[in-house]
Write a protein that holds these residues in place. Structure first.
Motif, PDB file in Angstrom:
ATOM      1  N   ILE A  51       0.837  -1.441   0.003  1.00 56.47           N
ATOM      2  CA  ILE A  51      -0.123   0.012   0.135  1.00 56.47           C
ATOM      3  C   ILE A  51       0.792   1.252   0.063  1.00 56.47           C
ATOM      4  N   HIS A  52       0.581   2.237  -0.973  1.00 57.48           N
ATOM      5  CA  HIS A  52       1.235   3.638  -0.866  1.00 57.48           C
ATOM      6  C   HIS A  52       0.623   4.606  -0.065  1.00 57.48           C
ATOM      7  N   GLY A  53       1.444   5.561   0.316  1.00 58.68           N
ATOM      8  CA  GLY A  53       1.011   6.749   1.109  1.00 58.68           C
ATOM      9  C   GLY A  53      -0.308   7.378   0.529  1.00 58.68           C
ATOM     10  N   GLY A  54      -1.195   7.401   1.231  1.00 57.13           N
ATOM     11  CA  GLY A  54      -2.744   8.076   1.021  1.00 57.13           C
ATOM     12  C   GLY A  54      -3.520   7.061   0.581  1.00 57.13           C
ATOM     13  N   GLU A  55      -3.171   5.944   0.169  1.00 54.57           N
ATOM     14  CA  GLU A  55      -4.030   4.833  -0.298  1.00 54.57           C
ATOM     15  C   GLU A  55      -5.021   3.978   0.579  1.00 54.57           C
ATOM     16  N   THR A  56      -6.221   3.654   0.405  1.00 51.37           N
ATOM     17  CA  THR A  56      -6.824   2.980   1.140  1.00 51.37           C
ATOM     18  C   THR A  56      -7.118   1.522   0.649  1.00 51.37           C
ATOM     19  N   HIS A  57      -7.014   0.581   1.053  1.00 52.72           N
ATOM     20  CA  HIS A  57      -7.142  -0.760   0.446  1.00 52.72           C
ATOM     21  C   HIS A  57      -8.387  -1.335   1.042  1.00 52.72           C
ATOM     22  N   ARG A  58      -9.488  -1.823   0.125  1.00 53.99           N
ATOM     23  CA  ARG A  58     -10.676  -2.374   0.613  1.00 53.99           C
ATOM     24  C   ARG A  58     -10.628  -3.721   0.060  1.00 53.99           C
ATOM     25  N   ILE A  59     -10.457  -4.775   1.044  1.00 52.34           N
ATOM     26  CA  ILE A  59     -10.521  -6.156   0.692  1.00 52.34           C
ATOM     27  C   ILE A  59     -11.642  -6.903   0.922  1.00 52.34           C
ATOM     28  N   PRO A  60     -12.579  -7.191  -0.032  1.00 52.32           N
ATOM     29  CA  PRO A  60     -13.771  -7.677   0.226  1.00 52.32           C
ATOM     30  C   PRO A  60     -13.630  -9.252   0.416  1.00 52.32           C
ATOM     31  N   PHE A  61     -14.594  -9.764   1.300  1.00 53.83           N
ATOM     32  CA  PHE A  61     -14.785 -11.306   1.634  1.00 53.83           C
ATOM     33  C   PHE A  61     -16.238 -11.477   2.098  1.00 53.83           C
ATOM     34  N   GLU A  62     -16.596 -12.812   1.821  1.00 53.23           N
ATOM     35  CA  GLU A  62     -18.122 -12.944   1.671  1.00 53.23           C
ATOM     36  C   GLU A  62     -18.336 -13.953   3.243  1.00 53.23           C
ATOM     37  N   VAL A  63     -19.360 -13.509   3.908  1.00 52.49           N
ATOM     38  CA  VAL A  63     -19.717 -14.078   4.885  1.00 52.49           C
ATOM     39  C   VAL A  63     -21.176 -14.764   4.700  1.00 52.49           C
ATOM     40  N   LEU A  64     -21.476 -15.916   4.862  1.00 55.92           N
ATOM     41  CA  LEU A  64     -22.577 -16.596   4.348  1.00 55.92           C
ATOM     42  C   LEU A  64     -23.770 -16.557   5.400  1.00 55.92           C
ATOM     43  N   ARG A  65     -24.922 -17.061   4.895  1.00 54.71           N
ATOM     44  CA  ARG A  65     -26.299 -16.918   6.103  1.00 54.71           C
ATOM     45  C   ARG A  65     -25.790 -17.826   7.183  1.00 54.71           C
ATOM     46  N   GLY A  66     -25.072 -19.037   6.856  1.00 53.43           N
ATOM     47  CA  GLY A  66     -24.995 -19.856   8.138  1.00 53.43           C
ATOM     48  C   GLY A  66     -23.678 -19.722   8.625  1.00 53.43           C
ATOM     49  N   ASP A  67     -22.834 -18.839   8.327  1.00 52.96           N
ATOM     50  CA  ASP A  67     -21.632 -18.581   9.151  1.00 52.96           C
ATOM     51  C   ASP A  67     -21.797 -18.021  10.532  1.00 52.96           C
ATOM     52  N   VAL A  68     -21.098 -18.544  11.565  1.00 51.77           N
ATOM     53  CA  VAL A  68     -21.157 -18.054  12.912  1.00 51.77           C
ATOM     54  C   VAL A  68     -20.536 -16.805  13.096  1.00 51.77           C
ATOM     55  N   GLY A  69     -19.385 -16.523  12.485  1.00 58.62           N
ATOM     56  CA  GLY A  69     -18.396 -15.522  12.832  1.00 58.62           C
ATOM     57  C   GLY A  69     -17.231 -15.744  12.049  1.00 58.62           C
ATOM     58  N   GLY A  70     -16.039 -15.023  12.257  1.00 59.32           N
ATOM     59  CA  GLY A  70     -14.930 -15.067  11.238  1.00 59.32           C
ATOM     60  C   GLY A  70     -13.709 -14.540  12.175  1.00 59.32           C
ATOM     61  N   LEU A  71     -12.390 -14.547  11.441  1.00 60.21           N
ATOM     62  CA  LEU A  71     -11.059 -14.080  12.126  1.00 60.21           C
ATOM     63  C   LEU A  71     -10.438 -13.438  10.880  1.00 60.21           C
ATOM     64  N   VAL A  72      -9.822 -12.282  11.259  1.00 62.72           N
ATOM     65  CA  VAL A  72      -9.134 -11.607  10.321  1.00 62.72           C
ATOM     66  C   VAL A  72      -7.797 -11.441  11.158  1.00 62.72           C
ATOM     67  N   VAL A  73      -6.786 -11.697  10.363  1.00 62.91           N
ATOM     68  CA  VAL A  73      -5.351 -11.349  10.885  1.00 62.91           C
ATOM     69  C   VAL A  73      -4.693 -10.526   9.994  1.00 62.91           C
ATOM     70  N   VAL A  74      -4.137  -9.409  10.434  1.00 59.80           N
ATOM     71  CA  VAL A  74      -3.261  -8.457   9.683  1.00 59.80           C
ATOM     72  C   VAL A  74      -1.768  -8.665   9.966  1.00 59.80           C
ATOM     73  N   TYR A  75      -0.973  -8.819   9.350  1.00 62.14           N
ATOM     74  CA  TYR A  75       0.706  -9.099   9.614  1.00 62.14           C
ATOM     75  C   TYR A  75       1.141  -7.913   9.162  1.00 62.14           C
TER      76      TYR A  75
END
Length: 538
Positions: free
Chosen positions: A247-271
């Protein structure tokens, strides 16, 4: 006409986890793999895994360190918010200082003993697993005090732990059927017991991996990512994606991901790169609601965590409010012309909107720790969801030799029913670094079972060199509700060359000759040192 049916349902509790970390501290772990030593990478990945373990439920963790001597760093214990920081901090450079030779089998067997520790309260559902990290070969037998027998990964003759110049006959490890053993090699494949670890892992229903590059550039986070994937597998999360971005200075990254109707939750890890500073991020739900450390929509439950090289947000969806969580989420990462440091805060928090007593607001950044920075920044991320739509990826079990095909299979199912019409591809990387792409089929003609049974398969045939092969499985398609899905899984397979994976029952005369030569060399070195000392005295 209409009918009325009485429906009953039971709430299924999350599966409990008993986990063992088995970490190498042999002398070669001092070697550099980019800007970090192998030992430093092991420590940061191990700390991340220990921080990811869920506190205050029924998850347990133990840690074992090994070279030719095996020590329990942390006995099997129930993880709580109170003791988790101490468990994490025990994984440090003092405890894992590199020295001496390698007894992988010893580390595995001591961890198996810890995993056998009874629970005070039986679990309705329990996943038992072990994650073994090594950068070398299982070159020293383990003398098991329980039965007085010598052991190695697959049996055969190994070096005597009390006299390395002697060989002893060893028994193969025989792990219980209810324990999965994951393994990862860190370093060059020809210097690691990749083959035997591969056989051991697949025998237990798990898999092995190989971090065969310096931890630089797009590979900087490879070890942390592998530890995260194993954790997600242990707690039954489906991996969606785990790439690296710039990512470059001034940028915003939007990373899409799908959560389904039957999903109970999720985990996002940023390194984050060690010591380089951190970028702010937040999660955005399909309705535009923001989840971060200072904002939480009503009904969601959140757990945050941080280590030297990662931050994570685990969320649970509000029950019965499908319209709020089902759909496209976004991980939003921003480069606002500054980075922030927060390397001294290791904690895990729980928060629900109804109760603020466990909320911790200083996660992530403190204004005094930030500094101006406009250059591009590399970061990585992993995303997983608690879903009933899963992909199980498999490679050929057992030993594969040069020229033999590796059979690749992906079984995709939703709520136990096969998912058909998916597009499944595999990106393959050879030991030499060559990359190719392969499509898996569910047509009944690629050793994939019956047509349209949710089992996708094909053969990878370019096995013309020995070493570790890496396979990234990626499936795209639609759920039964018409929702788009992505699932990913990383697997590896060792291809045997001239040197056999399974050691011979008896070493050859050439092996004994080599040992004799080593003895002579050692004696010669000792005599040379004595002569030099005498000359210096004179």
């Amino acid at each position: 006409a209409s009918w009325t049916f009485a429906l009953n349902a039971n709430i299924v509790q999350p599966v409990d986890v008993d986990a063992a970390l088995v970490l190498d501290r042999s002398g070669s772990m001092a070697e550099m793999v980019g800007s970090r030593s192998k030992s430093e990478a092991c420590i940061t990945a191990g700390r991340l895994f220990a921080q990811l373990i869920r506190p205050d439920v029924q998850d347990r963790l133990c840690t074992v360190k090994y070279n030719n001597v095996i020590n329990v760093l942390q006995g099997m214990t129930l993880v709580t918010s109170a003791n988790q920081p101490g468990i994490v901090s025990q994984i440090n450079s003092t405890e894992l200082a590199p020295a001496d030779s390698t007894s992988i089998a010893g580390g595995v067997m001591v961890a198996l003993n810890e995993l056998a520790t009874p629970r005070s309260t039986p679990s309705a559902a329990l996943n038992k697993m072990m994650l073994v990290l090594t950068d070398g070969k299982d070159n020293t037998a383990y003398l098991n005090p329980g039965d007085g027998q010598y052991y190695s990964l697959l049996g055969g003759q190994e070096h005597d732990p009390n006299n390395w110049f002697n060989l002893v006959n060893t028994n193969a490890i025989n792990p219980p059927a209810d324990i999965k053993i994951y393994a990862v090699g860190l370093g060059k494949s020809d210097e690691i017991d990749t083959g035997r670890l591969d056989v051991l892992a697949q025998t237990t229903g798990a898999y092995s991996g190989l971090v065969n590059q310096d931890l630089t550039g797009e590979h900087y986070f490879d070890l942390e990512k592998y530890f995260t994937q194993v954790y997600m597998d242990a707690v039954d999360l489906a991996v969606i994606s785990d790439p690296v971005a710039t990512i470059h200075g001034g940028e915003t990254h939007r990373i899409p991901f799908e959560v389904l109707r039957g999903d109970v939750g999720g985990l996002v890890v940023v390194y984050d790169k060690l010591g380089a500073g951190r970028l702010p991020y937040y999660l955005e739900t399909p309705l535009g609601e923001i989840i971060d450390v200072t904002s939480l929509p009503t009904g969601f439950q959140i757990r945050h965590g941080i280590t030297e090289t990662a931050r994570f947000t685990e969320f649970r969806n509000p029950a019965g409010e499908v319209n709020r969580y089902a759909g496209t989420w976004n991980l939003v990462v921003m480069h606002q012309g500054r980075l922030c440091r927060d390397d001294k805060k290791y904690f895990t928090t729980h928060y629900t909107h109804a109760t603020h007593d466990q909320y911790t607001s200083n996660f992530g950044f403190v204004s005094g720790d930030c500094f101006a920075y406009s250059d591009p920044v590399d970061y990585g991320f992993s995303i997983g969801v608690g879903s009933n739509l899963r992909m199980q990826a498999y490679v050929t079990p057992g030993i594969v030799k040069i020229g033999e095909p590796i059979h690749l299979t992906a079984a995709i199912a939703e709520a136990g029913l096969p998912s058909i019409d998916c597009n499944v591809t595999v990106t393959a990387r050879t030991p030499g670094g060559a990359v190719s792409h392969l499509t898996l089929y569910d047509d009944g003609f690629h050793v994939d079972g019956e047509p349209d049974d949710g089992e996708y398969a094909n053969d990878f045939t370019a096995t013309n060199e020995s070493g570790g092969y890496e396979f990234l499985f990626r499936a795209t398609g639609y759920s039964r509700d018409g929702e788009p899905i992505i699932r990913e899984a990383l697997r590896s397979k060792y291809v045997e060359g001239i040197v056999p994976i399974t050691p011979p029952a008896n070493r050859t005369d050439d092996d004994r000759c080599c040992l004799f030569i080593k003895r002579l060399v050692m004696i010669g070195l000792v005599l040379l040192v004595i002569i030099i000392l005498l000359l210096l005295r004179g």
